[in-house]
Design a protein around this motif. Structure first.
Motif, short mmCIF file in Angstrom:
data_model
loop_
_atom_site.label_atom_id
_atom_site.label_comp_id
_atom_site.label_asym_id
_atom_site.label_seq_id
_atom_site.Cartn_x
_atom_site.Cartn_y
_atom_site.Cartn_z
N GLU A 1 0.81 -1.00 0.09
CA GLU A 1 -0.09 -0.03 0.08
C GLU A 1 0.79 1.40 -0.15
O GLU A 1 2.01 1.22 0.43
CB GLU A 1 -0.80 0.07 1.09
CG GLU A 1 -0.29 0.11 2.51
CD GLU A 1 -1.07 -0.20 3.85
OE1 GLU A 1 -0.94 0.64 4.78
OE2 GLU A 1 -2.16 -0.94 3.58
N HIS A 2 0.46 2.30 -0.79
CA HIS A 2 1.23 3.45 -0.35
C HIS A 2 0.07 4.72 -0.61
O HIS A 2 -0.70 4.53 -1.15
CB HIS A 2 2.15 3.55 -1.73
CG HIS A 2 1.59 3.77 -2.98
ND1 HIS A 2 1.47 2.92 -3.88
CD2 HIS A 2 1.47 4.83 -3.74
CE1 HIS A 2 1.03 3.19 -4.99
NE2 HIS A 2 1.12 4.69 -4.75
N ILE A 3 0.82 5.82 0.13
CA ILE A 3 0.09 7.03 0.00
C ILE A 3 -0.02 7.75 -0.88
O ILE A 3 0.85 7.88 -1.75
CB ILE A 3 0.44 7.76 1.31
CG1 ILE A 3 -0.65 8.81 1.80
CG2 ILE A 3 1.60 8.29 1.23
CD1 ILE A 3 -0.73 9.61 3.25
N ILE A 4 -1.28 8.18 -1.42
CA ILE A 4 -1.30 9.10 -2.92
C ILE A 4 -1.57 10.33 -2.31
O ILE A 4 -0.90 11.30 -3.12
CB ILE A 4 -2.84 8.50 -3.37
CG1 ILE A 4 -2.79 7.13 -3.97
CG2 ILE A 4 -2.85 9.37 -4.63
CD1 ILE A 4 -1.70 6.73 -4.85
N ASP A 5 -2.27 10.82 -1.24
CA ASP A 5 -2.25 12.12 -0.91
C ASP A 5 -2.19 12.09 0.63
O ASP A 5 -3.11 11.36 1.24
CB ASP A 5 -3.36 12.83 -1.59
CG ASP A 5 -3.60 14.23 -1.22
OD1 ASP A 5 -3.07 14.94 -0.32
OD2 ASP A 5 -4.11 15.05 -2.30
N TYR A 6 -1.61 12.94 1.26
CA TYR A 6 -1.73 13.06 2.71
C TYR A 6 -2.87 13.69 3.31
O TYR A 6 -3.32 13.76 4.22
CB TYR A 6 -0.57 13.97 3.58
CG TYR A 6 0.78 13.26 3.19
CD1 TYR A 6 1.05 12.37 4.51
CD2 TYR A 6 1.81 13.19 2.20
CE1 TYR A 6 2.30 11.45 4.33
CE2 TYR A 6 2.81 12.40 2.41
CZ TYR A 6 2.95 11.46 3.21
OH TYR A 6 4.29 10.76 3.15
N GLY A 7 -3.74 14.29 2.33
CA GLY A 7 -4.99 15.03 2.41
C GLY A 7 -5.32 16.07 3.20
O GLY A 7 -4.39 16.80 3.01
N GLY A 8 -6.70 16.20 3.72
CA GLY A 8 -7.05 17.30 4.27
C GLY A 8 -8.82 16.98 4.71
O GLY A 8 -9.16 16.03 4.46
N PRO A 9 -9.37 18.00 4.73
CA PRO A 9 -10.84 17.70 5.09
C PRO A 9 -11.50 17.38 3.79
O PRO A 9 -11.16 17.59 2.71
CB PRO A 9 -11.31 19.10 5.30
CG PRO A 9 -10.47 20.03 5.13
CD PRO A 9 -9.15 19.39 4.84
N VAL A 10 -12.59 16.49 3.93
CA VAL A 10 -13.43 16.28 2.66
C VAL A 10 -14.36 17.53 2.37
O VAL A 10 -15.03 18.05 3.16
CB VAL A 10 -14.41 15.12 3.32
CG1 VAL A 10 -15.53 14.75 2.19
CG2 VAL A 10 -13.70 13.76 3.52
N GLU A 11 -14.44 17.85 1.09
CA GLU A 11 -14.97 18.99 0.38
C GLU A 11 -16.29 18.64 0.17
O GLU A 11 -17.25 19.49 -0.10
CB GLU A 11 -14.19 19.67 -0.44
CG GLU A 11 -12.60 20.30 0.18
CD GLU A 11 -12.00 20.97 -0.97
OE1 GLU A 11 -12.12 20.45 -2.35
OE2 GLU A 11 -10.89 21.52 -0.68
N ALA A 12 -16.11 17.50 -0.40
CA ALA A 12 -17.50 16.87 -1.08
C ALA A 12 -17.46 15.40 -1.48
O ALA A 12 -16.57 15.03 -1.60
CB ALA A 12 -17.96 17.54 -2.56
N TYR A 13 -18.59 14.68 -1.47
CA TYR A 13 -18.65 13.46 -1.71
C TYR A 13 -19.77 12.76 -2.53
O TYR A 13 -20.80 13.69 -2.54
CB TYR A 13 -18.43 12.63 -0.39
CG TYR A 13 -19.65 12.58 0.41
CD1 TYR A 13 -20.78 11.81 0.49
CD2 TYR A 13 -19.66 13.90 1.28
CE1 TYR A 13 -21.77 11.83 1.28
CE2 TYR A 13 -20.80 13.78 2.28
CZ TYR A 13 -21.77 13.01 2.25
OH TYR A 13 -22.82 13.01 3.09
N SER A 14 -19.58 11.81 -3.40
CA SER A 14 -20.59 11.37 -4.33
C SER A 14 -20.67 9.80 -4.02
O SER A 14 -19.65 9.40 -3.72
CB SER A 14 -20.74 11.84 -5.51
OG SER A 14 -19.65 11.43 -6.17
N VAL A 15 -21.47 9.09 -5.06
CA VAL A 15 -21.33 7.63 -4.95
C VAL A 15 -19.91 7.27 -5.78
O VAL A 15 -19.70 6.26 -5.71
CB VAL A 15 -22.64 7.12 -5.58
CG1 VAL A 15 -23.13 6.21 -5.00
CG2 VAL A 15 -23.46 8.14 -6.31
N VAL A 16 -19.66 8.29 -6.51
CA VAL A 16 -18.37 7.67 -7.34
C VAL A 16 -17.05 8.26 -6.80
O VAL A 16 -15.96 7.66 -6.88
CB VAL A 16 -18.45 8.33 -8.97
CG1 VAL A 16 -17.51 8.25 -9.78
CG2 VAL A 16 -19.91 7.97 -9.34
N SER A 17 -17.07 9.52 -6.14
CA SER A 17 -15.70 10.20 -5.76
C SER A 17 -15.90 10.88 -4.57
O SER A 17 -16.92 11.23 -4.14
CB SER A 17 -15.56 10.92 -6.86
OG SER A 17 -16.16 12.20 -7.17
#
Length: 72
Positions: A34-50
């Motif tokens: 496994e490897h990290i793609i993005d250290y991330g941040g807060p969730v701004e939006a979500y849908s069934v797809v993304s």
């Protein structure tokens, strides 16, 4: 196995993460690594797809989304 993170899977997980503005990281997990793609941040939006984090969209069926748990 004892994890130091919580795996976000369903809409309720992403809704709670978006409301609390916690850091969510994006991971690509294969059978043997496994490897990290993005250290991330807060969730701004979500849908069934993304999931949208820090202005970028990540496909839910490709990546794993993790919330780091505090150790205290």
């Amino acid at each position: 196995m004892n994890h130091t993170y919580r795996l976000l899977k369903d809409d309720m997980d992403f809704f709670a993460a978006a409301l609390s503005q916690v850091r969510v990281s994006v991971w690509h997990v294969l059978e043997d690594r496994e490897h990290i793609i993005d250290y991330g941040g807060p969730v701004e939006a979500y849908s069934v797809v993304s999931i949208k984090i820090m202005g970028r969209r990540y496909f839910r069926n490709v990546f794993e989304f993790r919330l780091t748990l505090s150790k205290g």
